[in-house]
Scaffold this active site. Structure first.
Site, PDB file in Angstrom:
ATOM      1  N   SER A 283       0.685  -1.078   0.345  1.00  0.00           N
ATOM      2  CA  SER A 283      -0.035   0.430  -0.202  1.00  0.00           C
ATOM      3  C   SER A 283       1.067   1.316  -0.132  1.00  0.00           C
ATOM      4  CB  SER A 283      -1.413   0.042   1.025  1.00  0.00           C
ATOM      5  OG  SER A 283      -1.701   1.525   1.342  1.00  0.00           O
TER       6      SER A 283
ATOM      7  N   HIS B  62      -1.066  -1.197  -4.057  1.00  0.00           N
ATOM      8  CA  HIS B  62      -2.810  -1.002  -3.394  1.00  0.00           C
ATOM      9  C   HIS B  62      -2.706   0.853  -3.451  1.00  0.00           C
ATOM     10  CE1 HIS B  62      -5.846  -2.054  -1.315  1.00  0.00           C
ATOM     11  NE2 HIS B  62      -4.807  -1.347  -0.449  1.00  0.00           N
TER      12      HIS B  62
ATOM     13  N   ASP C 222      -4.951   3.306  -1.934  1.00  0.00           N
ATOM     14  CA  ASP C 222      -6.362   4.030  -1.256  1.00  0.00           C
ATOM     15  C   ASP C 222      -6.924   5.110  -1.128  1.00  0.00           C
ATOM     16  OD1 ASP C 222      -5.916   1.425   0.634  1.00  0.00           O
ATOM     17  OD2 ASP C 222      -4.068   2.129   1.009  1.00  0.00           O
TER      18      ASP C 222
ATOM     19  N   HIS D  14      -8.217   1.132  -4.181  1.00  0.00           N
ATOM     20  CA  HIS D  14      -9.112   0.149  -3.088  1.00  0.00           C
ATOM     21  C   HIS D  14      -9.702   1.792  -2.854  1.00  0.00           C
ATOM     22  CE1 HIS D  14      -9.434  -0.661   1.817  1.00  0.00           C
ATOM     23  NE2 HIS D  14     -10.823  -0.729   0.899  1.00  0.00           N
TER      24      HIS D  14
ATOM     25  N   MET E 235     -12.770   4.204  -0.534  1.00  0.00           N
ATOM     26  CA  MET E 235     -13.729   3.885   0.427  1.00  0.00           C
ATOM     27  C   MET E 235     -13.551   5.100   0.118  1.00  0.00           C
ATOM     28  SD  MET E 235      -9.622   2.802   2.788  1.00  0.00           S
ATOM     29  CE  MET E 235      -8.786   3.283   1.410  1.00  0.00           C
TER      30      MET E 235
ATOM     31  N   MET F 208     -11.500  -5.991   5.203  1.00  0.00           N
ATOM     32  CA  MET F 208     -10.606  -5.354   6.128  1.00  0.00           C
ATOM     33  C   MET F 208     -10.335  -5.538   7.559  1.00  0.00           C
ATOM     34  SD  MET F 208      -9.639  -2.524   4.218  1.00  0.00           S
ATOM     35  CE  MET F 208      -9.368  -2.116   5.650  1.00  0.00           C
TER      36      MET F 208
ATOM     37  N   GLY G 195      -9.588   3.398   6.915  1.00  0.00           N
ATOM     38  CA  GLY G 195      -8.879   5.530   6.551  1.00  0.00           C
ATOM     39  C   GLY G 195      -7.827   5.409   7.688  1.00  0.00           C
ATOM     40  N   PHE G 196      -7.238   4.974   8.376  1.00  0.00           N
ATOM     41  CA  PHE G 196      -5.372   5.036   8.199  1.00  0.00           C
ATOM     42  C   PHE G 196      -4.224   4.307   8.533  1.00  0.00           C
ATOM     43  CE2 PHE G 196      -8.316   7.767  10.151  1.00  0.00           C
ATOM     44  CZ  PHE G 196      -7.779   9.263   9.904  1.00  0.00           C
ATOM     45  N   GLY G 197      -3.048   3.882   7.911  1.00  0.00           N
ATOM     46  CA  GLY G 197      -2.261   3.525   8.098  1.00  0.00           C
ATOM     47  C   GLY G 197      -2.297   3.151   9.222  1.00  0.00           C
ATOM     48  N   GLY G 198      -1.111   1.848   9.655  1.00  0.00           N
ATOM     49  CA  GLY G 198      -0.681   1.740  10.558  1.00  0.00           C
ATOM     50  C   GLY G 198      -1.112   1.576  11.539  1.00  0.00           C
TER      51      GLY G 198
ATOM     52  N   GLY H  57      -4.709  -3.262   6.495  1.00  0.00           N
ATOM     53  CA  GLY H  57      -4.535  -3.576   7.519  1.00  0.00           C
ATOM     54  C   GLY H  57      -3.957  -4.469   8.930  1.00  0.00           C
ATOM     55  N   GLY H  58      -2.917  -3.884   9.062  1.00  0.00           N
ATOM     56  CA  GLY H  58      -2.260  -4.070  10.432  1.00  0.00           C
ATOM     57  C   GLY H  58      -1.411  -6.272   9.869  1.00  0.00           C
TER      58      GLY H  58
ATOM     59  N   GLY I 258       1.001  -2.266   4.079  1.00  0.00           N
ATOM     60  CA  GLY I 258       1.958  -0.481   4.268  1.00  0.00           C
ATOM     61  C   GLY I 258       2.740  -0.363   5.407  1.00  0.00           C
ATOM     62  N   SER I 259       2.584   0.006   6.221  1.00  0.00           N
ATOM     63  CA  SER I 259       3.829   0.640   6.653  1.00  0.00           C
ATOM     64  C   SER I 259       4.607  -0.856   7.130  1.00  0.00           C
ATOM     65  CB  SER I 259       3.178   0.395   8.563  1.00  0.00           C
ATOM     66  OG  SER I 259       2.411  -0.575   8.821  1.00  0.00           O
TER      67      SER I 259
HETATM   68  C1  DX5 Z   1      -5.855   1.329   4.919  1.00  0.00           C
HETATM   69  C2  DX5 Z   1      -6.241   1.047   3.991  1.00  0.00           C
HETATM   70  C3  DX5 Z   1      -4.409   0.490   3.905  1.00  0.00           C
HETATM   71  C4  DX5 Z   1      -3.405   0.514   4.687  1.00  0.00           C
HETATM   72  C5  DX5 Z   1      -2.733  -0.269   5.723  1.00  0.00           C
HETATM   73  O1  DX5 Z   1      -7.641   1.805   5.261  1.00  0.00           O
HETATM   74  O2  DX5 Z   1      -7.310   0.495   3.533  1.00  0.00           O
HETATM   75  O3  DX5 Z   1      -4.271  -0.076   3.270  1.00  0.00           O
HETATM   76  O4  DX5 Z   1      -2.732   1.417   3.645  1.00  0.00           O
HETATM   77  O5  DX5 Z   1      -1.768  -0.024   5.465  1.00  0.00           O
HETATM   78  P1  DX5 Z   1      -1.064  -0.893   7.352  1.00  0.00           P
HETATM   79  O6  DX5 Z   1      -0.402  -1.869   6.444  1.00  0.00           O
HETATM   80  O7  DX5 Z   1       0.042   0.592   7.829  1.00  0.00           O
HETATM   81  O8  DX5 Z   1      -1.985  -1.186   8.603  1.00  0.00           O
HETATM   82 ZN    ZN Z   2      -6.436  -0.376   0.868  1.00  0.00          ZN
END
Ligand code: DX5
Ligand code: ZN
Length: 216
Positions: free
Chosen positions: A10, A35, A37, A68, A70, A141, A146-149, A177-178, A198-199
């Site tokens: 991501s 990916h 977002d 993706h 959202m 999900m 909404g957010f990474g990490g 996610g995670g 992502g992270s």
């Molecule tokens: C969250 C996004 C994810 C996000 C995942 O809303 O859909 O794609 O980037 O981030 P990590 O891998 O850091 O949880």
């Molecule tokens: Zn995503």
């Protein structure tokens, strides 16, 4: 035989001032998809990137763009995202009227893209079973979008077996996610075939090793 795992880094965790460099980095080190977002500040509380950026990424990305959405009213923007260069378009079950799902999937597929449907943590897996014949992918999900990490939510991954048992043989089941080297194993053992991270990937010192550890 076990299925191939599709790894989709991501870019939400990439450096937005260096997207070309950061996409090349994961493409050169084992990524299968990229990916992307897309967040609108309505469906989720955050705003990220939109159609013009997807179009720009397409000029240099060599791997399929896994978009993706959202966003509210995704059906309004599907054609624009497909024309901008999306290869996989995933919309949220919670953002559409159930009676429109078949038509939305057909529209995505008629534009040459794979169609994905995603469910948020609080949505029951049984709600999407009637629509599995229409989709190429289900995105489960494993955090609140909404957010990474954020931290992986184990109960979300428990939805995977029901989806797998009710879906067609080649249905792609993606988690997002995670995801890291530990939570990926949980998801794959339950039937996930595509991992978004992502992270975990972008914060690692060795991107190649990180991607390999997801697939291992
Ligand atoms: C969250 C996004 C994810 C996000 C995942 O809303 O859909 O794609 O980037 O981030 P990590 O891998 O850091 O949880
Ligand atoms: Zn995503």
């Amino acid at each position: 035989m076990s299925k191939e795992i599709i790894v989709s880094p991501s870019i939400l965790s990439a450096d937005f001032a260096n997207l070309e460099r950061d996409i090349k980095l994961v493409e050169d080190n084992g990524a299968d998809w990229i990916h992307v977002d897309v967040m609108d500040g309505h469906f989720v509380p955050n705003i990220t990137i939109g159609i013009p950026v997807v179009k720009a990424l397409k000029r240099f990305a060599r791997k399929p763009l896994d978009v993706h959405l959202m966003i509210d009213n995704p059906e309004k923007y599907i054609e624009d995202f497909a024309k901008a260069g999306a290869d996989i378009i995933t919309f949220h079950y919670e953002a559409v009227k159930p009676e429109n799902i078949e038509e939305i999937c057909k529209k995505i597929q008629s534009l040459g893209c794979k169609a994905g449907i995603s469910i948020k943590p609080k949505t029951n897996q049984n709600d999407i079973i009637p629509y599995l014949p229409f989709v190429d992918m289900v995105l489960v999900m494993t955090v609140e979008p909404g957010f990474g990490g954020q931290e992986f939510m184990h109960y979300c991954a428990q939805k995977i077996p029901t989806i797998q048992q009710n879906g067609k043989e080649d249905l792609i089941i993606q988690v997002d996610g995670g995801i890291n080297d530990i939570t990926s194993k949980v998801c794959v053992s339950l039937g996930a075939t595509s991992l978004v991270a992502g992270s975990y990937i972008y914060k690692s010192k060795d991107v190649k090793k990180a991607i390999e550890s997801l697939r291992a």
